[in-house]
Design an enzyme around this catalytic site. Structure first.
Site, PDB file in Angstrom:
ATOM      1  N   SER A 142       7.846  -5.383   0.615  1.00 24.87           N
ATOM      2  CA  SER A 142       6.594  -5.271  -0.183  1.00 24.87           C
ATOM      3  C   SER A 142       7.298  -6.184  -1.508  1.00 24.87           C
ATOM      4  O   SER A 142       8.879  -5.360  -1.440  1.00 24.87           O
ATOM      5  CB  SER A 142       6.026  -3.315  -0.885  1.00 24.87           C
ATOM      6  OG  SER A 142       5.554  -4.001  -1.846  1.00 24.87           O
ATOM      7  N   GLU A 192       6.823  -5.244   6.769  1.00 20.60           N
ATOM      8  CA  GLU A 192       7.640  -4.854   5.533  1.00 20.60           C
ATOM      9  C   GLU A 192       7.833  -3.417   5.575  1.00 20.60           C
ATOM     10  O   GLU A 192       7.601  -3.072   5.214  1.00 20.60           O
ATOM     11  CB  GLU A 192       6.051  -4.439   4.758  1.00 20.60           C
ATOM     12  CG  GLU A 192       5.339  -6.155   4.676  1.00 20.60           C
ATOM     13  CD  GLU A 192       4.832  -6.040   2.789  1.00 20.60           C
ATOM     14  OE1 GLU A 192       4.273  -4.334   2.317  1.00 20.60           O
ATOM     15  OE2 GLU A 192       4.459  -6.526   2.350  1.00 20.60           O
ATOM     16  N   CYS A 226      -1.912  -3.419  -7.296  1.00 21.07           N
ATOM     17  CA  CYS A 226      -0.122  -3.144  -7.507  1.00 21.07           C
ATOM     18  C   CYS A 226      -0.172  -3.457  -8.680  1.00 21.07           C
ATOM     19  O   CYS A 226      -0.401  -4.534  -9.476  1.00 21.07           O
ATOM     20  CB  CYS A 226       0.620  -3.362  -6.886  1.00 21.07           C
ATOM     21  SG  CYS A 226       1.047  -5.239  -6.519  1.00 21.07           S
TER      22      CYS A 226
END
Length: 348
Positions: free
Chosen positions: A294, A267, A14
Site C-alpha cells: 500500500s 499488497e 486515504c
C-alpha cells in the site's frame, strides 16, 4: 473502533500520499485533470464544484476533438515521474503509470524512474514520507504549488485537458512561501533525491523498487542474514512464532507473492516485524519480496523484485542464512551466494 474512527473521520480515500492520492496527483501532472483537482478534501463543496467543472470540460474536449492521445506524450510522463518523486508517492505508481504509458504507446522503462529520482528532490512533506496530510497539502496550494516549484525541471509546454499548456495553467499559481513546512523549494528540499529508487543486482536482475523517502536511513545501506518465507501462508504460520530464529539485523524475504506467484501481486510487501521483535521496540527491518505494498505503508521495504520467484527469479533461490546486501545509494541489491551454489539450487 476508536482507531478506525480516527483513520476514517469523513468521506474520501486515504488522507496520506497513498496510492489513490498519488495517482490523482499524477493524473494532474499528466495534464489529464483540471488544475487543483488532486488534493481537494472529499467533504468540501469545492470537490463537488470541481466534479461539475470536470464534466463540463469533458464535453468541451469532445467538441474540440481534444483526445487523450494528444496529451499523453512522452514528455507528459516525464512530468508525472518527476512529480511522483517530488511528493514521495506510492510504489504502486510504477506499475500504474507504466500501464497507462503502455496504452498510450509510450515506453516507460525502470531506468527512467531512477534517472528522475536522482535529480528530482523531495519537495512535499506528506505522510508516509513526511509529517503532514493531504488536507495540509491542499491548504498549501495543492499539486499546482508543487508543480510551480518544479518549474525549472518541467516540460511546461505539455498540452493539458484545459486546452492550454502546463505553464499557462500555472501562471496564476503562487509559490508556497507561507507553507514551507509542507512544500519545500528546489533550493532547500526536504531530501536531495526523489521518493522512489530502483535497485538492481544478482537478486533483482530486472530491478526492484524501494520508497527511500519512507525508509529508515540507517537501513538504506545494510548487510544482513536472510530469513525466508516461501509463501504468504508460510509467513502467516511462522512470523509470530516465538521460536522463529530472527533478529533486528536480519532481512525478511518473502517469495512467491508476485503477479504469478501471489497470484495477482497482493499488497503483501509491507510485513510487520515479528511480535517478539516488536516487543523489544524494533519498528523497522529490511523486508524484500516480489509483492507490492500500500502507498500508505512505510519502512525499509524492497518490492517488485523481478524476475519474480514463481518465474524462476533469483529471489526463489534464497535460503535462510544467506547474506544479502542492500545499498540504495549505489542502487544495489546483492545476494552473497556463489554462482555455482545458485546453479546447484536451480537444479534441485
Amino acid at each position: 473502533d476508536v482507531i478506525e474512527g480516527a483513520l476514517c473521520p469523513s468521506t474520501g480515500h486515504c488522507m496520506v500520499m497513498g496510492t489513490a492520492s498519488t495517482m490523482a496527483s499524477l493524473t494532474e501532472a499528466l495534464g489529464m485533470a483540471l488544475p487543483g483537482c488532486a488534493a481537494i478534501p472529499a467533504p468540501l463543496s469545492e470537490r463537488m464544484r470541481m466534479a461539475e467543472a470536470s464534466g463540463r470540460r469533458i464535453v468541451g474536449m469532445v467538441r474540440e476533438h481534444l483526445k487523450p492521445s494528444r496529451i499523453l506524450s512522452p514528455e507528459a510522463f516525464d512530468n508525472a515521474i518527476r512529480l511522483l518523486m517530488a511528493v514521495g508517492g506510492s510504489t504502486n505508481a510504477v506499475i500504474h503509470l507504466t500501464a497507462v504509458a503502455g496504452r498510450a504507446g509510450v515506453d516507460l522503462p525502470l531506468e527512467r524512474f531512477d534517472r528522475f529520482s536522482r535529480d528530482t528532490p523531495l519537495l512535499a512533506s506528506v505522510r508516509p514520507s513526511g509529517q503532514f496530510h493531504m488536507e495540509e497539502l491542499y491548504e498549501a496550494g495543492g499539486i499546482p504549488a508543487v508543480m510551480k516549484e518544479l518549474a525549472p525541471l518541467w516540460h511546461g509546454d505539455c498540452l493539458t485537458v484545459t486546452g492550454k499548456t502546463i505553464d499557462e495553467n500555472l501562471q496564476g499559481t503562487q509559490p508556497a512561501e507561507r507553507f514551507r513546512e509542507v512544500i519545500a523549494s528546489l533550493e532547500k528540499p526536504f531530501k536531495a533525491e526523489g521518493g522512489l529508487a530502483i535497485v538492481r543486482g544478482n537478486l533483482a536482475p530486472s530491478g526492484a523498487v524501494i520508497k527511500q523517502s519512507a525508509a529508515s536511513q540507517h537501513l538504506l545501506q545494510h548487510r544482513g542474514r536472510a530469513v525466508v518465507f516461501t509463501s504468504l501462508e508460510d509467513l502467516a504460520a511462522r512470523v509470530d512464532d516465538p521460536a522463529l530464529d530472527i533478529g533486528p539485523d536480519d532481512m525478511m524475504v518473502l517469495q512467491n507473492a508476485g503477479p504469478i506467484g501471489g497470484p495477482g501481486m497482493p499488497e503483501a510487501g509491507y510485513r510487520p516485524s515479528p511480535k517478539k521483535l516488536l516487543a523489544k521496540g524494533v519498528r523497522d527491518m529490511v523486508r524484500i519480496s516480489d509483492a507490492r505494498m500500500s502507498g500508505t505503508a512505510f519502512g525499509t521495504v524492497v518490492l517488485h523484485v523481478s524476475p519474480e520467484a514463481a518465474l524462476g527469479g533469483p529471489l526463489g533461490l534464497v535460503q535462510s542464512g544467506d547474506e544479502i546486501e542492500l545499498d540504495v545509494q549505489h542502487r544495489r541489491l546483492e545476494l552473497h551466494v556463489p554462482d555455482h551454489e545458485l546453479n546447484a539450487r536451480r537444479m534441485q
